[in-house]
Design a protein around this motif. Structure first.
Motif, PDB file in Angstrom:
ATOM      1  N   TYR A  34       0.837  -1.207   0.000  1.00  0.00           N
ATOM      2  CA  TYR A  34       0.000   0.000   0.000  1.00  0.00           C
ATOM      3  C   TYR A  34       0.868   1.252   0.000  1.00  0.00           C
ATOM      4  O   TYR A  34       0.607   2.208  -0.740  1.00  0.00           O
ATOM      5  CB  TYR A  34      -0.920  -0.001   1.219  1.00  0.00           C
ATOM      6  CG  TYR A  34      -1.689   1.276   1.398  1.00  0.00           C
ATOM      7  CD1 TYR A  34      -2.855   1.518   0.685  1.00  0.00           C
ATOM      8  CD2 TYR A  34      -1.235   2.256   2.278  1.00  0.00           C
ATOM      9  CE1 TYR A  34      -3.563   2.702   0.843  1.00  0.00           C
ATOM     10  CE2 TYR A  34      -1.930   3.444   2.445  1.00  0.00           C
ATOM     11  CZ  TYR A  34      -3.095   3.655   1.725  1.00  0.00           C
ATOM     12  OH  TYR A  34      -3.784   4.840   1.883  1.00  0.00           O
ATOM     13  N   GLU A  35       1.896   1.261   0.812  1.00  0.00           N
ATOM     14  CA  GLU A  35       2.788   2.417   0.882  1.00  0.00           C
ATOM     15  C   GLU A  35       3.541   2.613  -0.427  1.00  0.00           C
ATOM     16  O   GLU A  35       3.765   3.756  -0.858  1.00  0.00           O
ATOM     17  CB  GLU A  35       3.774   2.232   2.038  1.00  0.00           C
ATOM     18  CG  GLU A  35       4.619   3.462   2.346  1.00  0.00           C
ATOM     19  CD  GLU A  35       3.796   4.671   2.752  1.00  0.00           C
ATOM     20  OE1 GLU A  35       4.235   5.810   2.468  1.00  0.00           O
ATOM     21  OE2 GLU A  35       2.715   4.479   3.339  1.00  0.00           O
ATOM     22  N   ARG A  53       2.414   1.798  -3.417  1.00  0.00           N
ATOM     23  CA  ARG A  53       1.453   2.369  -4.364  1.00  0.00           C
ATOM     24  C   ARG A  53       1.306   3.868  -4.111  1.00  0.00           C
ATOM     25  O   ARG A  53       1.275   4.665  -5.054  1.00  0.00           O
ATOM     26  CB  ARG A  53       0.090   1.684  -4.211  1.00  0.00           C
ATOM     27  CG  ARG A  53       0.080   0.219  -4.583  1.00  0.00           C
ATOM     28  CD  ARG A  53      -1.340  -0.331  -4.562  1.00  0.00           C
ATOM     29  NE  ARG A  53      -1.328  -1.785  -4.492  1.00  0.00           N
ATOM     30  CZ  ARG A  53      -1.573  -2.485  -3.402  1.00  0.00           C
ATOM     31  NH1 ARG A  53      -1.889  -1.859  -2.281  1.00  0.00           N
ATOM     32  NH2 ARG A  53      -1.530  -3.796  -3.421  1.00  0.00           N
ATOM     33  N   ARG A  54       1.170   4.215  -2.870  1.00  0.00           N
ATOM     34  CA  ARG A  54       0.992   5.630  -2.502  1.00  0.00           C
ATOM     35  C   ARG A  54       2.196   6.474  -2.928  1.00  0.00           C
ATOM     36  O   ARG A  54       2.050   7.532  -3.534  1.00  0.00           O
ATOM     37  CB  ARG A  54       0.779   5.733  -0.991  1.00  0.00           C
ATOM     38  CG  ARG A  54       0.582   7.124  -0.454  1.00  0.00           C
ATOM     39  CD  ARG A  54       0.304   7.097   1.044  1.00  0.00           C
ATOM     40  NE  ARG A  54       0.251   8.442   1.572  1.00  0.00           N
ATOM     41  CZ  ARG A  54       1.302   9.143   1.950  1.00  0.00           C
ATOM     42  NH1 ARG A  54       2.510   8.598   1.867  1.00  0.00           N
ATOM     43  NH2 ARG A  54       1.179  10.368   2.408  1.00  0.00           N
ATOM     44  N   THR A  55       3.397   5.986  -2.630  1.00  0.00           N
ATOM     45  CA  THR A  55       4.613   6.723  -2.972  1.00  0.00           C
ATOM     46  C   THR A  55       4.773   6.862  -4.474  1.00  0.00           C
ATOM     47  O   THR A  55       5.100   7.950  -4.978  1.00  0.00           O
ATOM     48  CB  THR A  55       5.842   6.013  -2.374  1.00  0.00           C
ATOM     49  OG1 THR A  55       5.695   5.922  -0.957  1.00  0.00           O
ATOM     50  CG2 THR A  55       7.118   6.762  -2.706  1.00  0.00           C
ATOM     51  N   TYR A 109       0.867  -1.058  -8.509  1.00  0.00           N
ATOM     52  CA  TYR A 109      -0.576  -0.952  -8.302  1.00  0.00           C
ATOM     53  C   TYR A 109      -1.244  -2.316  -8.413  1.00  0.00           C
ATOM     54  O   TYR A 109      -2.287  -2.558  -7.795  1.00  0.00           O
ATOM     55  CB  TYR A 109      -1.182   0.009  -9.336  1.00  0.00           C
ATOM     56  CG  TYR A 109      -2.424   0.722  -8.839  1.00  0.00           C
ATOM     57  CD1 TYR A 109      -2.318   1.784  -7.934  1.00  0.00           C
ATOM     58  CD2 TYR A 109      -3.694   0.355  -9.269  1.00  0.00           C
ATOM     59  CE1 TYR A 109      -3.436   2.430  -7.467  1.00  0.00           C
ATOM     60  CE2 TYR A 109      -4.831   1.002  -8.802  1.00  0.00           C
ATOM     61  CZ  TYR A 109      -4.693   2.043  -7.907  1.00  0.00           C
ATOM     62  OH  TYR A 109      -5.812   2.687  -7.438  1.00  0.00           O
ATOM     63  N   LEU A 127      -6.754   5.077  -2.392  1.00  0.00           N
ATOM     64  CA  LEU A 127      -5.730   6.092  -2.649  1.00  0.00           C
ATOM     65  C   LEU A 127      -6.369   7.358  -3.216  1.00  0.00           C
ATOM     66  O   LEU A 127      -5.801   8.015  -4.077  1.00  0.00           O
ATOM     67  CB  LEU A 127      -4.682   5.527  -3.621  1.00  0.00           C
ATOM     68  CG  LEU A 127      -3.854   4.359  -3.085  1.00  0.00           C
ATOM     69  CD1 LEU A 127      -3.085   3.682  -4.214  1.00  0.00           C
ATOM     70  CD2 LEU A 127      -2.881   4.839  -2.017  1.00  0.00           C
ATOM     71  N   GLU A 142      -4.290  10.592  -3.031  1.00  0.00           N
ATOM     72  CA  GLU A 142      -3.180  10.636  -3.977  1.00  0.00           C
ATOM     73  C   GLU A 142      -3.693  10.824  -5.412  1.00  0.00           C
ATOM     74  O   GLU A 142      -3.070  11.541  -6.205  1.00  0.00           O
ATOM     75  CB  GLU A 142      -2.365   9.337  -3.887  1.00  0.00           C
ATOM     76  CG  GLU A 142      -1.508   9.219  -2.639  1.00  0.00           C
ATOM     77  CD  GLU A 142      -2.333   9.021  -1.376  1.00  0.00           C
ATOM     78  OE1 GLU A 142      -3.423   8.422  -1.468  1.00  0.00           O
ATOM     79  OE2 GLU A 142      -1.896   9.495  -0.306  1.00  0.00           O
TER      80      GLU A 142
END
Length: 256
Positions: free
Chosen positions: A69-70, A72-74, A177, A242, A245
């Motif tokens: 998850y982190e 994907r976010r980054t 993703y 997300l 983002e």
């Protein structure tokens, strides 16, 4: 997009089924243990070890889902920044070229937003990927063409690296993703939860005592942790998404 029985099944259904299977396993274990003579020895140490092993497996799976998850976010934030930089670089061209660049950037940006907002619609996902690839080629071909013109040498030296970073960011984002915790680990977690439930019931049956509040609480809390883990691992659905983002990409529309 990845498809399988476990991945396609909604996480809420999985944990509801798991909750009842755990209760059933406890009941079966209690029935078997109750039929045996009551033991004077305490098997609390063995049960604690099994519960510790379940906790370790829960933590391991949760950590894998959280790290994905982190990532994907980054990567999504990096892609938004890369697209924004490339759009701003189009301002160094004359107005005639700048308008053409920004029109293509707008279409490319909309395609990338559509990709993230397509949920689990394979047709929309493939269509958005195809369109973003088409316009990425247009942008690159135009920039490389004008790079051969000495009148646009400086502008091209600024645009080409920005486009390269933008395409690399998109490729990385697409990869992370779609990444997920291996299904074998998820199946292991689900099966192990049921097995532990059986031993909890068996231990209670051998003592001729069943603490219903402890059992229901254990099953409920275990299922909640598994639900959050599955939710983290599924970016296209669920409560944890997300959206913040993706809104960064939408904010880039103000450049047009």
């Amino acid at each position: 997009m990845k498809h399988s029985f476990l991945f396609d099944l909604d996480a809420s259904y999985i944990v509801v089924f798991l909750f009842f299977f755990m209760l059933i396993a406890i009941r079966i274990g209690y029935t078997i243990g109750f039929k045996k003579p009551k033991k004077d020895s305490d098997d609390f140490g063995i049960l604690s070890s099994l519960l510790g092993l379940l906790a370790l497996l829960l933590a391991f799976t949760f950590g894998m889902a959280g790290s994905r998850y982190e990532n994907r976010r980054t990567n999504l934030i990096n892609e938004a920044n890369s697209i924004g930089t490339a759009i701003l670089r189009s301002d160094v061209y004359p107005d005639s070229l700048k308008k053409v660049y920004k029109a293509d950037f707008q279409t490319y940006l909309n395609a990338r937003i559509d990709y993230f907002e397509s949920n689990r619609d394979d047709d929309k996902i493939n269509s958005s990927l195809k369109k973003s690839e088409e316009y990425s080629k247009k942008l690159w071909n135009r920039a490389s063409f004008y790079a051969k013109n000495k009148d646009y040498f400086i502008q091209s030296n600024m645009m080409l690296p920005a486009l390269n970073d933008m395409f690399d960011a998109a490729s990385s984002t697409n990869t992370v993703y779609n990444s997920a915790v291996p299904e074998s680990i998820v199946y292991l977690l689900l099966v192990f939860s049921i097995i532990i439930s059986f031993y909890i019931g068996y231990s209670s049956g051998s003592k001729k005592v069943m603490d219903k509040y402890f059992i229901v609480g254990f099953c409920f809390l275990s299922c909640v942790v598994i639900l959050v883990t599955l939710d983290l691992d599924r970016p296209r659905r669920g409560l944890i998404d997300l959206g913040n983002e993706i809104s960064l990409l939408k904010e880039l529309k103000s450049n047009f």
